[in-house]
Design an enzyme around this catalytic site. Structure first.
Site, PDB file in Angstrom:
ATOM      1  N   GLY A  46       1.191  -1.415  -0.208  1.00 52.81           N
ATOM      2  CA  GLY A  46       0.015  -0.192  -0.192  1.00 52.81           C
ATOM      3  C   GLY A  46       0.795   1.653  -0.131  1.00 52.81           C
ATOM      4  CD  GLN A  51       3.500   5.445   2.310  1.00 52.99           C
ATOM      5  OE1 GLN A  51       2.467   5.490   2.296  1.00 52.99           O
ATOM      6  NE2 GLN A  51       4.590   4.862   3.221  1.00 52.99           N
ATOM      7  CB  CYS A  88       5.413   2.180   7.325  1.00 55.70           C
ATOM      8  SG  CYS A  88       4.795   3.753   6.078  1.00 55.70           S
ATOM      9  CG  LEU A  89       6.918   0.655   0.600  1.00 54.14           C
ATOM     10  CD1 LEU A  89       5.582   1.253  -0.843  1.00 54.14           C
ATOM     11  CD2 LEU A  89       7.840  -0.180   0.325  1.00 54.14           C
ATOM     12  CG  HIS A 130      -0.387   1.144   7.109  1.00 54.07           C
ATOM     13  ND1 HIS A 130       1.558   0.712   8.420  1.00 54.07           N
ATOM     14  CD2 HIS A 130       0.301   2.135   6.558  1.00 54.07           C
ATOM     15  CE1 HIS A 130       1.760   1.105   7.778  1.00 54.07           C
ATOM     16  NE2 HIS A 130       1.792   2.094   6.571  1.00 54.07           N
ATOM     17  CD  GLU A 131      -1.191   2.342   2.901  1.00 54.93           C
ATOM     18  OE1 GLU A 131      -0.365   3.149   3.147  1.00 54.93           O
ATOM     19  OE2 GLU A 131       0.141   1.241   2.945  1.00 54.93           O
ATOM     20  CG  HIS A 134       0.015   6.724   5.701  1.00 55.67           C
ATOM     21  ND1 HIS A 134       1.704   7.120   6.205  1.00 55.67           N
ATOM     22  CD2 HIS A 134       0.001   5.692   6.003  1.00 55.67           C
ATOM     23  CE1 HIS A 134       2.280   6.551   6.432  1.00 55.67           C
ATOM     24  NE2 HIS A 134       2.129   5.131   5.742  1.00 55.67           N
TER      25      HIS A 134
HETATM   26 NI    NI Z   1       2.518   3.380   5.815  1.00 51.03          NI
END
Ligand code: NI
Length: 157
Positions: A46, A51, A88-89, A130-131, A134
């Site tokens: 995701g 991000q 998380c990226l 999670h997304e 953000h």
């Molecule tokens: Ni993330």
């Protein structure tokens, strides 16, 4: 289509509240394509627009069942609980235990700005939560149970 730079924790853009999308402009359509490319390149499940430095309420998700684009997403219902490692990226090489609902029902607009409902369990439920966090400037590290752990990556093939 192009890759975008993934912002890393500590970048203030990750702690801001994103604005809803009112009109899907060509520029935002390009953003969505780029977010998908960037997510796949980074082997994430995701990615949220902040991000890649864009404060708009857009996320992309793929838990292995094909791409899901969610514009202006909202969680409608949650149920149950799951415990598991989450990464998380924007926090590369790290993961930590996070408790999430095991079931999530959400609504969002698709790439044609049509509303749809999505229901997910397990990894998909986790990814949606999670997304969406953000989009309100929240990171999983705020709700991690215990310290961040180092993740070992497979070597590139
Ligand atoms: Ni993330």
């Amino acid at each position: 289509m192009a890759l975008r730079e993934i912002r890393i924790q500590g970048d203030p853009v990750l702690n801001k509240v994103c604005r809803p999308v009112e009109t899907l402009t060509p520029r935002l359509q390009e953003l969505i394509d780029d977010m998908l490319d960037t997510m796949y390149e980074a082997q994430g499940v995701g990615l949220a627009a902040p991000q890649v430095g864009v404060l708009r309420r857009i996320v992309v998700i793929d838990v292995g069942e094909g791409p899901i684009v969610m514009i202006n997403p909202e969680i409608l219902e949650t149920a149950g609980e799951q415990h598991g490692m989450e990464g998380c990226l924007s926090v590369p090489g790290k993961a930590a235990e996070v408790t999430r609902p095991n079931y999530v029902k959400a609504k969002a607009l698709n790439e044609n700005m049509e509303e749809f409902i999505i229901e997910g369990e397990e990894l998909l439920a986790r990814a949606i939560c999670h997304e969406l966090d953000h989009l309100d400037g929240h990171m999983y590290t705020e709700i991690a149970e215990g310290p961040l752990q180092d993740v070992e990556y497979d070597e590139e093939e």
